[in-house]
Design an enzyme around this catalytic site. Structure first.
Site, PDB file in Angstrom:
ATOM      1  N   ASP A   1       4.718   5.266  -3.612  1.00 41.75           N
ATOM      2  CA  ASP A   1       3.999   3.993  -3.496  1.00 41.75           C
ATOM      3  C   ASP A   1       2.623   4.236  -2.872  1.00 41.75           C
ATOM      4  O   ASP A   1       2.400   5.240  -2.188  1.00 41.75           O
ATOM      5  CB  ASP A   1       4.825   3.042  -2.619  1.00 41.75           C
ATOM      6  CG  ASP A   1       4.325   1.607  -2.690  1.00 41.75           C
ATOM      7  OD1 ASP A   1       3.487   1.296  -3.560  1.00 41.75           O
ATOM      8  OD2 ASP A   1       4.787   0.783  -1.874  1.00 41.75           O
ATOM      9  N   GLU A   2       1.684   3.305  -3.095  1.00 36.26           N
ATOM     10  CA  GLU A   2       0.334   3.351  -2.506  1.00 36.26           C
ATOM     11  C   GLU A   2      -0.320   4.714  -2.721  1.00 36.26           C
ATOM     12  O   GLU A   2      -0.876   5.313  -1.780  1.00 36.26           O
ATOM     13  CB  GLU A   2       0.397   3.026  -1.001  1.00 36.26           C
ATOM     14  CG  GLU A   2       1.035   1.680  -0.672  1.00 36.26           C
ATOM     15  CD  GLU A   2       0.148   0.487  -0.953  1.00 36.26           C
ATOM     16  OE1 GLU A   2      -0.908   0.661  -1.613  1.00 36.26           O
ATOM     17  OE2 GLU A   2       0.508  -0.627  -0.554  1.00 36.26           O
TER      18      GLU A   2
ATOM     19  N   LYS B   1       4.537  -4.948  -7.061  1.00 38.12           N
ATOM     20  CA  LYS B   1       4.794  -3.507  -7.204  1.00 38.12           C
ATOM     21  C   LYS B   1       6.081  -3.073  -6.483  1.00 38.12           C
ATOM     22  O   LYS B   1       6.793  -2.204  -6.971  1.00 38.12           O
ATOM     23  CB  LYS B   1       3.611  -2.690  -6.697  1.00 38.12           C
ATOM     24  CG  LYS B   1       3.336  -2.789  -5.213  1.00 38.12           C
ATOM     25  CD  LYS B   1       2.132  -1.959  -4.819  1.00 38.12           C
ATOM     26  CE  LYS B   1       1.827  -2.092  -3.343  1.00 38.12           C
ATOM     27  NZ  LYS B   1       2.888  -1.595  -2.478  1.00 38.12           N
ATOM     28  N   THR B   2       6.386  -3.680  -5.331  1.00 40.78           N
ATOM     29  CA  THR B   2       7.612  -3.297  -4.614  1.00 40.78           C
ATOM     30  C   THR B   2       8.840  -3.643  -5.450  1.00 40.78           C
ATOM     31  O   THR B   2       9.809  -2.875  -5.507  1.00 40.78           O
ATOM     32  CB  THR B   2       7.690  -4.018  -3.249  1.00 40.78           C
ATOM     33  OG1 THR B   2       6.501  -3.731  -2.508  1.00 40.78           O
ATOM     34  CG2 THR B   2       8.887  -3.543  -2.448  1.00 40.78           C
TER      35      THR B   2
ATOM     36  N   ARG C   1      -5.841 -11.241   0.222  1.00 43.64           N
ATOM     37  CA  ARG C   1      -4.748 -11.598   1.137  1.00 43.64           C
ATOM     38  C   ARG C   1      -4.468 -13.100   1.058  1.00 43.64           C
ATOM     39  O   ARG C   1      -3.424 -13.557   1.505  1.00 43.64           O
ATOM     40  CB  ARG C   1      -5.103 -11.265   2.606  1.00 43.64           C
ATOM     41  CG  ARG C   1      -5.389  -9.823   2.958  1.00 43.64           C
ATOM     42  CD  ARG C   1      -4.369  -8.870   2.451  1.00 43.64           C
ATOM     43  NE  ARG C   1      -4.762  -8.323   1.156  1.00 43.64           N
ATOM     44  CZ  ARG C   1      -3.943  -7.714   0.319  1.00 43.64           C
ATOM     45  NH1 ARG C   1      -2.670  -7.585   0.614  1.00 43.64           N
ATOM     46  NH2 ARG C   1      -4.380  -7.231  -0.828  1.00 43.64           N
TER      47      ARG C   1
ATOM     48  N   GLN D   1      -7.840  -0.754  -4.129  1.00 43.92           N
ATOM     49  CA  GLN D   1      -7.410  -1.013  -2.752  1.00 43.92           C
ATOM     50  C   GLN D   1      -7.401   0.256  -1.897  1.00 43.92           C
ATOM     51  O   GLN D   1      -6.698   0.326  -0.897  1.00 43.92           O
ATOM     52  CB  GLN D   1      -6.023  -1.665  -2.741  1.00 43.92           C
ATOM     53  CG  GLN D   1      -6.006  -3.053  -3.374  1.00 43.92           C
ATOM     54  CD  GLN D   1      -4.689  -3.762  -3.163  1.00 43.92           C
ATOM     55  OE1 GLN D   1      -4.392  -4.277  -2.084  1.00 43.92           O
ATOM     56  NE2 GLN D   1      -3.870  -3.795  -4.194  1.00 43.92           N
TER      57      GLN D   1
END
Length: 721
Positions: free
Chosen positions: A221-222, A36-37, A603, A252
């Site tokens: 973002d997020e 996504k970044t 993770r 998330q």
């Protein structure tokens, strides 16, 4: 720059997101490890180079300082030029920039100071004491939490009707005292940054119109982690003519306890209509088995937006599931597994131990120390939160602005110079009576004090004034180096016998290095010193990256958000621990616990190990536990289940196998192999095996409908037929 350079290496959905029509609002539903970044930075590069959008017409909002720094660095590489005029940063950082630029319109002093959590706590505590509010009935932390909760919702004291709730009534009183104190002393806490900047735009239509027109593109973002006031902040900047590009993942969303609203991401489709949703489901981090188990787990949450992660890198190793007798057994197994990894030439920092509660770290730490495995606990004090750094910054703050009463209180007698608590209290009373800052109050009333106290207080003020004069023409790093020595801080911490490692003087030197590396924003309303102080204050409010060490990483799952490790050990998967006891009665809380487990699992890059203990000593007591309900939600074919065999080496087993076949169990009272039993929930079954005695005995029963289960005799309440 050609379009081919921007989309090179992107998959189809990433490319579609990047080159989306620049008049289109978008929600990019981006799964864990889906890049996504990269999509966000390439989208900005696309707007600038292909659609000729000015860099300062873009607003990019991140959730951590690490993410905003990474975005800036990536963009400068992509665009091959500096982007200092672009508004990119965290919600707190951007709100701070807005308030510095328009301090007068926001009814703020141009030199307002940012309070961190510790400073806020001390002020709330003192105000409660001054107003005779009993801490034993109204704990300071709870009152502080209440204040911040209201601000996260954009609520002021006058907006709340306490009704008959006495705690709310008293907390509102403190809230009122606290607001008055902050307004009188030019103080802003983290939550206030957001609510004050929202109110600034809400109450100034011309200013709002200016920023709505300026920011042609708003990227966030997020998005699943936004709270009420953050959502409103974005909503008010959108006028239907500019565009929003939101990236997030409802699976998330794990910060509901600190105000995040998962429903914000689902409201986008109505509040920012029309909006296009694109799913990023290809995962570049984890192996197939990890993703399949994670997908199966999260599918048990209702009202999801829908997404299934996949990878083309292969299934990898099965997920190990270790059943431990106790938390010590669990720690032995995990640390033993890590030792094998290290012995194979893999660095220790490739391994992470994740847990639900900080209290779980003790057993792992003891074993890591015992077996001489280097480790670090992530999530402790950040650099700018350390006492020695805050001391130095308070000297810098007071040199820059003698009206900074928070800084004055912290350093007036540090290092010790003979100014007692009684003297400071008199200064405080004088300041309150005369509506001045503490420094000015000290100047006015010092002559009225006893000679010794007066000389000590005057000596401190002369020290600050001398430092101001001397440092006037020094650059930022030289100024900090000078004040560290002149104030006596360096000598004090160099002689601190409690600092065995000598890290505090080293940290002070690192502060000088941080000042050397600081880059001041070109179009900032602040001078360089204020900018650096503000950066330090804001850095303590957000998350930072995992420390670059060669040690095994220990952390809570919340702290692990945004990080990744080749080898992950996710411990303590037991009922009442994970999921937590508090979540079991509330469906939305249980959903968040499941999302937290999903975050922990995703993770892992190469290998994931899950573990649980039958008996755990935690919070001062020993309890038997049932395995977490989450474990039953994983497909068995993705698991390699391992059980400790009476202290021997771990053995592999399949779920319906009879354990310990080489041990011949004897009859134990009514309990014997082959005995028919009845369980209140699982119905009729046959005893296949048992081990242990008394309340700690465990019984393996094959039920007609529920399959084979291991039960703890003390809790099973089996009826013998």
């Amino acid at each position: 720059m050609h379009l081919s350079e921007i989309i090179d290496g992107l998959n189809d959905n990433q490319s579609q997101s990047v080159v989306l029509d620049n008049t289109q609002n978008a929600l990019i539903l981006a799964g864990a490890g889906s890049g996504k970044t990269r999509v966000l930075t390439h989208r900005i590069a696309y707007l600038v180079t292909q659609k000729n959008v000015p860099i300062d017409a873009i607003l990019a909002v991140t959730f951590t300082n690490k993410a905003s720094k990474e975005m800036r660095e990536r963009l400068e590489v992509l665009l091959r030029r500096p982007i200092r005029t672009m508004w990119v940063g965290t919600f707190h950082g951007l709100a701070h920039r807005l308030l510095r630029t328009h301090a007068a319109e926001a009814n703020l002093s141009p030199q307002f100071q940012i309070l961190d959590q510790q400073d806020q706590y001390r002020i709330v505590k003192r105000l409660m004491k001054e107003n005779s509010i009993d801490e034993s009935k109204f704990p300071v932390r709870k009152v502080q939490w209440f204040i911040n909760q209201q601000k996260d919702e954009g609520i002021r004291p006058g907006d709340i009707d306490a009704g008959h709730n006495y705690f709310v009534k008293k907390s509102l009183e403190v809230f009122g005292f606290y607001e008055n104190h902050c307004n009188a002393n030019g103080l802003i806490d983290f939550a206030e940054l957001l609510v004050r900047s929202y109110e600034l735009l809400r109450n100034n239509s011309e200013l709002l119109t200016y920023y709505q027109t300026r920011f042609q593109h708003i990227l966030v973002d997020e998005f699943q982690d936004t709270n009420t006031v953050q959502y409103r902040w974005i909503q008010q900047l959108f006028n239907g003519k500019n565009n929003v590009f939101c990236v997030g993942d409802d699976d998330q969303s794990i910060y509901g306890w600190r105000g995040a609203k998962i429903e914000n991401i689902t409201k986008l489709s109505t509040d920012f209509a029309p909006i296009q949703t694109i799913r990023l489901e290809q995962n570049y981090r984890s192996t197939g088995y990890i993703l399949k188990a994670s997908n199966a787990l999260i599918a048990n949450n209702k009202n999801r937006m829908g997404k299934s992660l996949w990878t083309d890198s292969g299934d990898g190793d099965l997920i190990d599931l270790y059943e431990a007798r106790t938390e010590i057994d669990e720690a032995d197994y995990v640390v033993g597994s890590i030792q094998k990894i290290i012995n194979n030439g893999i660095p220790a920092n490739q391994c992470a131990i994740l847990y639900r509660s900080n209290a779980q770290s003790r057993a792992f730490e003891e074993r890591l120390i015992k077996y001489n495995v280097p480790y670090i606990i992530y999530g402790g004090l950040r650099f700018f939160e350390r006492a020695e750094i805050k001391d130095a910054l308070c000297y810098l703050r007071l040199m820059e602005n003698t009206e900074d009463s928070v800084a004055f209180e912290r350093i007036v007698n540090f290092p010790t110079r003979g100014i007692g608590a009684a003297t400071i209290e008199k200064v405080r009373e004088h300041a309150l009576m005369n509506q001045t800052g503490l420094f000015q109050a000290a100047i006015s009333m010092a002559p009225t004090l006893p000679t010794r106290a007066a000389n000590a207080l005057i000596g401190f003020m002369q020290l600050i004034e001398e430092m101001q004069d001397h440092a006037q023409n020094l650059d930022l790093s030289e100024k900090i180096g000078y004040l560290i020595k002149k104030s006596g801080l360096f000598d004090y911490y160099s002689n601190d016998k409690t600092d065995k490692a000598g890290s505090k003087p080293a940290n002070l030197e690192e502060l000088i290095a941080a000042a050397e590396q600081y880059t001041h924003e070109e179009d900032s309303e602040m001078n360089e010193v204020t900018g650096f102080i503000s950066l330090a204050s804001l850095d303590s409010s957000g998350d930072s990256s995992a420390p670059p060490t060669q040690n095994v990483q220990l952390m809570t799952i919340h702290s692990a958000k945004g990080l990744e490790f080749p080898y992950v050990f996710l411990a303590g998967l037991e009922e009442d621990l994970f999921p937590s006891r508090q979540s079991k009665e509330e469906p939305h809380l249980l959903d968040e616990e499941r999302r937290l487990c999903y975050v922990g699992m995703t993770r892992a890059m190469k290998k994931l190990t899950l573990s649980f203990a039958i008996k755990r000593f935690l919070h001062g007591q020993s309890n038997y536990a049932y395995p977490s309900r989450f474990l039953s939600e994983f497909p068995e074919k993705h698991l390699n289940q391992i059980k400790q065999k009476y202290g021997a080496t771990p053995q592999n087993y399949q779920k319906d196998d009879v354990f310990n076949q080489d041990i011949k169990p004897q009859a134990n009272g009514d309990l014997s192999i082959g005995r028919t039993v009845k369980h209140a929930k699982f119905g009729f079954g046959t005893v296949l095996n048992f081990e242990g005695d008394g309340e700690s005995a465990r019984v393996q029963v094959k039920f007609k409908t529920a399959g084979t289960k291991w039960l703890i005799s003390a809790y099973a309440n089996l009826e013998f037929i």
